[in-house]
Design a protein around this motif. Structure first.
Motif: not given
Length: 168
Positions: A10-13, A64-70, A131-135
């Protein structure tokens, strides 16, 4: 038969799912809760014979968690594996060098990928990116700053770009 793994967080979006090869390289990812939306995006030469659910994908889940956390650079060192033609593969590699908070236009992206005249091919590389987000194809916008299209929706692209915009 090769085995891959998938997990949804689960992410903010909304839900974000990643599919990885047995060695942990990202094969496909995006803001969906349905792994079946991602597996068709994987090149047939890379598609695992079986894809099993795993609650935690180790460094990929952490990133993934760290990216969405900022922590915007958390995804930078994760290995990604995609196959296509020479220009598209180069364009995906180049896209990983576009820094968070500094989106480029499709024309600028074509130039970075080594062919300034290949604006349509650059746009196609974004559209075919599994590979969205990673690319980070969300970092490519239209000339003038309009968002343009995004497989996971314009609202998700807007959130990502806002998330990456440095705060004063």
């Amino acid at each position: 038969m090769s085995i891959g793994y998938w997990s949804t967080l689960d992410t903010a979006i909304g839900p974000f799912t990643a599919v990885v090869a047995g060695d942990g390289a990202v094969l496909a990812s995006g803001w969906t809760g349905e792994v079946g939306e991602l597996t068709p995006l994987i090149s047939p030469s890379l598609l695992p014979g079986e894809v099993k659910h795993r609650r935690d994908l180790g460094p990929v889940t952490t990133a993934i968690r760290e990216y969405h956390a900022g922590e915007l650079d958390a995804v930078d060192e994760i290995e990604v594996r995609q196959r296509s033609g020479e220009f598209r593969e180069r364009a995906w590699d180049v896209l990983r060098t576009v820094p968070a908070g500094k989106p480029v236009s499709y024309a600028g992206y074509a130039e970075l990928a080594g062919n300034p005249a290949a604006v349509r091919a650059a746009a196609s590389a974004c559209a075919r990116n599994a590979a969205a987000l990673f690319v980070p194809c969300h970092r490519v916008v239209r000339t003038g700053g309009a968002l343009g299209n995004f497989r996971w929706g314009v609202n998700a692209k807007r959130w990502l770009l806002d998330h990456e915009t440095p705060r004063a």
